[in-house]
Scaffold this motif. Sequence first.
Motif, PDB file in Angstrom:
ATOM      1  N   HIS A  17      35.881  -4.265  14.117  1.00 35.07           N
ATOM      2  CA  HIS A  17      35.629  -4.101  12.693  1.00 35.07           C
ATOM      3  C   HIS A  17      36.468  -5.109  11.915  1.00 35.07           C
ATOM      4  CE1 HIS A  17      34.180   0.376  12.960  1.00 35.07           C
ATOM      5  NE2 HIS A  17      33.388  -0.483  13.582  1.00 35.07           N
ATOM      6  N   SER A  18      35.858  -5.725  10.931  1.00 32.05           N
ATOM      7  CA  SER A  18      36.557  -6.705  10.099  1.00 32.05           C
ATOM      8  C   SER A  18      36.304  -6.412   8.636  1.00 32.05           C
ATOM      9  CB  SER A  18      36.087  -8.133  10.408  1.00 32.05           C
ATOM     10  OG  SER A  18      36.328  -8.476  11.750  1.00 32.05           O
ATOM     11  N   ILE A  19      37.309  -6.648   7.816  1.00 26.52           N
ATOM     12  CA  ILE A  19      37.124  -6.635   6.367  1.00 26.52           C
ATOM     13  C   ILE A  19      37.603  -7.979   5.836  1.00 26.52           C
ATOM     14  CG2 ILE A  19      37.148  -4.151   5.952  1.00 26.52           C
ATOM     15  CD1 ILE A  19      40.126  -4.298   5.380  1.00 26.52           C
ATOM     16  N   VAL A  20      36.866  -8.482   4.866  1.00 33.03           N
ATOM     17  CA  VAL A  20      37.099  -9.827   4.357  1.00 33.03           C
ATOM     18  C   VAL A  20      37.158  -9.790   2.844  1.00 33.03           C
ATOM     19  CG1 VAL A  20      36.078 -12.128   4.151  1.00 33.03           C
ATOM     20  CG2 VAL A  20      35.978 -10.925   6.330  1.00 33.03           C
ATOM     21  N   ARG A  21      38.030 -10.609   2.286  1.00 25.82           N
ATOM     22  CA  ARG A  21      38.081 -10.810   0.838  1.00 25.82           C
ATOM     23  C   ARG A  21      37.846 -12.279   0.549  1.00 25.82           C
ATOM     24  NH1 ARG A  21      43.303 -10.485  -3.230  1.00 25.82           N
ATOM     25  NH2 ARG A  21      42.147 -10.842  -5.171  1.00 25.82           N
ATOM     26  N   LEU A  22      37.058 -12.549  -0.493  1.00 24.04           N
ATOM     27  CA  LEU A  22      36.761 -13.909  -0.902  1.00 24.04           C
ATOM     28  C   LEU A  22      37.552 -14.273  -2.146  1.00 24.04           C
ATOM     29  CD1 LEU A  22      32.874 -13.820  -0.464  1.00 24.04           C
ATOM     30  CD2 LEU A  22      34.611 -14.440   1.220  1.00 24.04           C
ATOM     31  N   HIS A  23      37.876 -15.536  -2.304  1.00 19.46           N
ATOM     32  CA  HIS A  23      38.639 -16.007  -3.452  1.00 19.46           C
ATOM     33  C   HIS A  23      37.919 -15.676  -4.755  1.00 19.46           C
ATOM     34  CE1 HIS A  23      41.186 -18.361  -5.995  1.00 19.46           C
ATOM     35  NE2 HIS A  23      40.229 -19.233  -6.285  1.00 19.46           N
ATOM     36  N   GLY A  24      38.669 -15.090  -5.676  1.00 17.19           N
ATOM     37  CA  GLY A  24      38.115 -14.755  -6.979  1.00 17.19           C
ATOM     38  C   GLY A  24      37.424 -13.417  -7.036  1.00 17.19           C
ATOM     39  N   HIS A  25      37.476 -12.651  -5.945  1.00 12.82           N
ATOM     40  CA  HIS A  25      36.790 -11.360  -5.902  1.00 12.82           C
ATOM     41  C   HIS A  25      37.737 -10.282  -5.405  1.00 12.82           C
ATOM     42  CE1 HIS A  25      32.831 -13.253  -6.493  1.00 12.82           C
ATOM     43  NE2 HIS A  25      33.270 -14.190  -5.663  1.00 12.82           N
ATOM     44  N   SER A  26      37.496  -9.053  -5.853  1.00 12.30           N
ATOM     45  CA  SER A  26      38.251  -7.909  -5.348  1.00 12.30           C
ATOM     46  C   SER A  26      37.391  -7.052  -4.420  1.00 12.30           C
ATOM     47  CB  SER A  26      38.764  -7.045  -6.512  1.00 12.30           C
ATOM     48  OG  SER A  26      37.679  -6.561  -7.293  1.00 12.30           O
ATOM     49  N   GLU A  27      36.109  -7.388  -4.292  1.00 11.53           N
ATOM     50  CA  GLU A  27      35.247  -6.641  -3.396  1.00 11.53           C
ATOM     51  C   GLU A  27      35.675  -6.842  -1.946  1.00 11.53           C
ATOM     52  OE1 GLU A  27      34.093  -8.621  -5.719  1.00 11.53           O
ATOM     53  OE2 GLU A  27      33.080  -7.296  -7.148  1.00 11.53           O
ATOM     54  N   VAL A  28      35.470  -5.811  -1.151  1.00  8.56           N
ATOM     55  CA  VAL A  28      35.769  -5.877   0.273  1.00  8.56           C
ATOM     56  C   VAL A  28      34.451  -6.023   1.028  1.00  8.56           C
ATOM     57  CG1 VAL A  28      36.913  -4.767   2.220  1.00  8.56           C
ATOM     58  CG2 VAL A  28      37.728  -4.353  -0.120  1.00  8.56           C
ATOM     59  N   VAL A  29      34.366  -7.038   1.876  1.00  7.01           N
ATOM     60  CA  VAL A  29      33.144  -7.298   2.631  1.00  7.01           C
ATOM     61  C   VAL A  29      33.359  -6.851   4.080  1.00  7.01           C
ATOM     62  CG1 VAL A  29      31.468  -9.033   3.364  1.00  7.01           C
ATOM     63  CG2 VAL A  29      32.668  -9.298   1.162  1.00  7.01           C
ATOM     64  N   ARG A 100      41.327 -13.673   2.970  1.00  9.35           N
ATOM     65  CA  ARG A 100      42.005 -12.581   3.669  1.00  9.35           C
ATOM     66  C   ARG A 100      41.044 -11.949   4.671  1.00  9.35           C
ATOM     67  NH1 ARG A 100      46.373 -10.544   6.003  1.00  9.35           N
ATOM     68  NH2 ARG A 100      47.404  -8.806   4.921  1.00  9.35           N
ATOM     69  N   VAL A 101      41.529 -11.753   5.885  1.00  7.11           N
ATOM     70  CA  VAL A 101      40.761 -11.080   6.927  1.00  7.11           C
ATOM     71  C   VAL A 101      41.661 -10.064   7.605  1.00  7.11           C
ATOM     72  CG1 VAL A 101      39.417 -11.323   9.048  1.00  7.11           C
ATOM     73  CG2 VAL A 101      39.392 -13.171   7.359  1.00  7.11           C
ATOM     74  N   ARG A 102      41.143  -8.875   7.794  1.00  6.16           N
ATOM     75  CA  ARG A 102      41.843  -7.870   8.599  1.00  6.16           C
ATOM     76  C   ARG A 102      40.884  -7.355   9.665  1.00  6.16           C
ATOM     77  NH1 ARG A 102      46.728  -5.817   6.904  1.00  6.16           N
ATOM     78  NH2 ARG A 102      47.389  -6.276   4.781  1.00  6.16           N
ATOM     79  N   ASN A 103      41.376  -7.241  10.886  1.00  5.22           N
ATOM     80  CA  ASN A 103      40.550  -6.810  12.014  1.00  5.22           C
ATOM     81  C   ASN A 103      41.071  -5.507  12.594  1.00  5.22           C
ATOM     82  OD1 ASN A 103      38.812  -9.145  12.060  1.00  5.22           O
ATOM     83  ND2 ASN A 103      40.494 -10.294  12.976  1.00  5.22           N
ATOM     84  N   SER A 104      40.165  -4.754  13.161  1.00  6.75           N
ATOM     85  CA  SER A 104      40.530  -3.507  13.835  1.00  6.75           C
ATOM     86  C   SER A 104      39.714  -3.388  15.120  1.00  6.75           C
ATOM     87  CB  SER A 104      40.261  -2.303  12.926  1.00  6.75           C
ATOM     88  OG  SER A 104      40.624  -1.098  13.574  1.00  6.75           O
ATOM     89  N   PHE A 105      40.419  -3.334  16.265  1.00 13.76           N
ATOM     90  CA  PHE A 105      39.773  -3.159  17.556  1.00 13.76           C
ATOM     91  C   PHE A 105      39.617  -1.661  17.792  1.00 13.76           C
ATOM     92  CE2 PHE A 105      41.815  -7.268  17.721  1.00 13.76           C
ATOM     93  CZ  PHE A 105      40.893  -8.066  18.387  1.00 13.76           C
ATOM     94  N   ILE A 106      38.376  -1.211  17.817  1.00 13.12           N
ATOM     95  CA  ILE A 106      38.111   0.226  17.850  1.00 13.12           C
ATOM     96  C   ILE A 106      38.049   0.742  19.289  1.00 13.12           C
ATOM     97  CG2 ILE A 106      36.520   2.045  17.117  1.00 13.12           C
ATOM     98  CD1 ILE A 106      37.909   0.554  14.825  1.00 13.12           C
TER      99      ILE A 106
END
Length: 294
Positions: A17-29, A100-106
Amino acid sequence: MFVDAIERVDAFTRPLHSIVRLHGHSEVVPGTATLFFVNQDGCAITCKHVAELIDQVDAIHQNYRNYQGARRDVLREKNANYLIAQLEAKFKISANTVVRVRNSFINCFDQFQKPQIDYHPTQDLALLRFEGYGRKLYRSHATFLGDSSLIKPGRSLCRLGYPFPEFTNYRYNPAIDDIEWTDTGRIYSPHYPTDGIVTRLLSDKNSITSIEMSTPGLRGQSGGPLFDTKGLIYGMQSATRHLHMGFDIEDREVLINGRRSRVSNYPFLNVGECVHVDVIKTFLREKGVKFYEG
């Protein structure tokens, strides 16, 4: 046809699982990918393009922190906008840049250190070696096809992966201007199998490197196993190729909901591309990794 095989393969196939943030945004992808374990020693394989995202997490974050620090230093300057533009060019930051990227190995281990990663020099294949782990949460391991001459056009095979990111245990935290995992929300995403038949064997410099499948691999299935009805591994899902079919329609009048409209259509056939089992086994041998054949 693949019911028992999916149960066998599911024991050693896991989602990233990954969550990503893009420059200029607060949304989590949110996003997903797949890996599977080849032995009981914490060794797994996935796609090179997936492993690169794992490997670059710290560098991406540090680059953005350096940019933010430099940006704060010039905010009060008269030509701040010009200086910020210069900094964006220096740090390669633009609209929609991943910052920004955060990963989670499930369900892989109860704890572990960042995996050591080896990349295949030419193919979309990477080896993950987990270290410092405690209890293993995956069960069993892959068994690779021993006789690759059995891979022929027309053979039915299946892929397993995690193409749909239905997990919700994340958020943007405005207090620290960062994205993070949370203890609430849905933690898991369901696995998803797709079957098809082998259509062609693809080669690179006179050696077979890939298996083409009649159905596309889905986003998030990258790194997942390709297997037969016994659960033997024939390859690994890597990419989807788009073959222009030539059945093009241009400016044709048709009825849509009872109204005449003019439409154009340029159809493509979407087919899956999987790393061939022989490529995987050769790579594991070169890296001194134990694996099993059947």
